[in-house]
Design a protein around this motif. Structure first.
Motif, PDB file in Angstrom:
ATOM      1  N   ARG A  40      41.534  41.809  49.362  1.00 12.78           N
ATOM      2  CA  ARG A  40      41.705  42.119  47.640  1.00 12.78           C
ATOM      3  C   ARG A  40      40.284  43.917  46.873  1.00 12.78           C
ATOM      4  N   GLN A  75      48.800  33.173  50.743  1.00 10.81           N
ATOM      5  CA  GLN A  75      50.656  33.833  49.774  1.00 10.81           C
ATOM      6  C   GLN A  75      51.618  33.245  49.261  1.00 10.81           C
ATOM      7  N   TRP A  99      58.071  43.274  44.028  1.00 13.77           N
ATOM      8  CA  TRP A  99      57.513  43.070  44.996  1.00 13.77           C
ATOM      9  C   TRP A  99      56.801  44.288  45.263  1.00 13.77           C
ATOM     10  N   LYS A 135      50.571  41.849  54.248  1.00  9.83           N
ATOM     11  CA  LYS A 135      51.415  41.200  52.832  1.00  9.83           C
ATOM     12  C   LYS A 135      52.954  41.250  54.310  1.00  9.83           C
ATOM     13  N   THR A 149      48.482  44.756  43.426  1.00 12.73           N
ATOM     14  CA  THR A 149      49.360  44.105  43.729  1.00 12.73           C
ATOM     15  C   THR A 149      49.451  43.268  42.088  1.00 12.73           C
ATOM     16  N   THR A 150      47.852  43.988  41.231  1.00 16.97           N
ATOM     17  CA  THR A 150      47.636  43.725  40.179  1.00 16.97           C
ATOM     18  C   THR A 150      49.094  43.877  38.965  1.00 16.97           C
ATOM     19  N   ALA A 199      52.314  36.822  45.607  1.00 13.95           N
ATOM     20  CA  ALA A 199      50.724  36.881  45.005  1.00 13.95           C
ATOM     21  C   ALA A 199      50.125  36.455  45.856  1.00 13.95           C
TER      22      ALA A 199
END
Length: 432
Positions: free
Chosen positions: A2, A153, A198, A206, A260-261, A277
């Motif tokens: 992150r 994930q 996605w 990922k 991602t967010t 996520a």
């Protein structure tokens, strides 16, 4: 883990000051307490509170070994550490993630903790997690950090939409298969609503982690030489995501360039029913979702297995620390089972501690904690963690190649060619 989210400009100055202020303040010979500098990268509100509270509790109970909390940032920690290592004055205890340890261990900047780790701590953390912190150092293979938090994930899904489509809610013991997931994505794609988003702005980790569902490792080592491989096993997840985008049209192409967010507002608004996520994203849903929004955490998907690659957040000891034994004493206390519960809850991640994983607050179905904690059994050592040159392969070869493939600009065979030919040129420079 992150790092894109961890923008902490306000603490950058504190990091510089803390890292350049020396690694200890006084020793036993002078009768003064030992002072250890602890570089922490905690950034979320609850995580910061847990870290600072634990340090305060330690200092109160251990007057002869005092810990000075130094706030760092994921955005620039490795550059700061290199400067402090080369200057000979790093923090004693260092928070980082296991992907950064290999280089530091190989350069002799970190202490081998193998003989310092207490038996109780060693036995409370599974061998697979220890593997994420085991690397070749200047004195041979050793453990260069204590792993304590990991990420898996999962899929966050709109429960009302699943119920309306009469979709089975999976469990950790009976997960969705990838085939089932793709069929469900079709059911959930209605009108202008997509079944899945996605976000693949940063696709490499990922894809590599999920590809282990089908046994895809992307790397092979023979005779001490590591090369890239993209065969049928590696192509499975790649092809399935691509099919959702362009064949089934169940995935929203506009999310490809998102981080991602970024899809969360659209998720709340009903633009897509599901978002893949990391488990930590549950926190933002809890804090940001509108009133009445019902959601559920879907366990890791199953291909041949549910296996995913894992890296760990770790605590290490600087090789230049004058107090390695005291540093390990602090680390072993800081990362005991109950404290890992607090740290996991603060970061919304999985504790490596087997004791912590059994805590009722981490096995409740509230906010998907039971699914998150159970997903630990799917985590294995990420193959790329042991690949010299992976960071350069990732940035110069894999990221642009995967982005081109998911944008439908190249075929999967052209992708495989780019990854292997260009990737092997990069890795060749690192092979010994």
């Amino acid at each position: 883990m992150r790092r894109g989210l961890r923008s902490a400009f306000a603490v950058a100055a504190a990091t510089v000051i803390g890292l350049t202020a020396g690694c200890s303040g006084g020793g036993n010979d002078s009768g003064k307490p030992v002072t250890l500098k602890f570089l922490s990268l905690a950034w979320q509100k609850d995580s910061l509170a847990a870290n600072k509270r634990l340090v305060a509790e330690w200092n109160k109970a251990n007057p002869k070994i005092q810990v000075q909390y130094v706030q760092g940032s994921w955005d620039n920690v490795n550059d700061q550490l290199v400067t402090s290592f080369e200057g000979g004055d790093p923090p004693d205890v260092i928070h980082d993630d296991s992907s950064a340890l290999a280089g530091f261990a190989g350069q002799g900047y970190l202490a081998d903790l193998t003989k310092l780790i207490p038996t109780e701590l060693k036995n409370d953390i599974p061998d697979a997690a220890w593997g994420t912190a085991t690397f070749d150092g200047q004195g041979g293979q050793g453990i260069y950090g204590v792993p304590f938090l990991q990420e898996s994930q999962v899929i966050l899904a709109n429960k009302k939409m699943l119920d309306a489509a009469k979709v089975r809610i999976p469990t950790a013991d009976n997960p969705w298969t990838w085939d089932e997931f793709q069929q469900i994505s079709k059911k959930l794609t209605v009108g202008k609503r997509y079944g899945i988003a996605w976000p693949l702005k940063s696709p490499v980790n990922k894809v590599l982690n999920l590809s282990l569902n089908f046994g895809g490792t992307f790397f092979q080592t023979s005779g001490g030489k590591t090369t890239v491989k993209v065969g049928p096993q590696e192509k499975e997840v790649l092809q399935r995501i691509h099919d959702q985008l362009y064949k089934d049209k169940t995935a929203d192409p506009s999310t490809l360039g998102m981080g991602t967010t970024d899809p969360l507002p659209g998720f709340y608004a009903g633009k897509y029913a599901m978002v893949p996520a990391g488990i930590y994203l549950r926190q933002q849903v809890v804090e940001q979702a509108p009133n009445g929004f019902q959601w559920v955490t879907i366990p890791p998907l199953k291909g041949q297995t549910t296996q995913q690659g894992a890296i760990s957040q770790t605590l290490s000891v600087a090789a230049d620390s004058k107090h390695p034994k005291e540093s390990m004493k602090f680390i072993s206390w800081f990362l005991n089972g109950q404290h890992q519960v607090d740290l996991a809850k603060g970061d919304w991640l999985i504790p490596t501690s087997k004791t912590a994983a059994q805590d009722p607050s981490l096995t409740t179905d509230k906010n998907g904690w039971n699914v998150a904690t159970a997903s630990a059994k799917s985590l294995i050592l990420a193959p790329y963690l042991k690949v010299n040159g992976f960071d350069e392969f990732k940035s110069k070869v894999a990221t642009p190649a995967l982005q081109s493939y998911f944008a439908n600009k190249i075929t999967i065979d052209q992708l495989a060619q780019k990854l292997t030919e260009d990737g092997n040129k990069v890795l060749e420079r690192y092979n010994k």
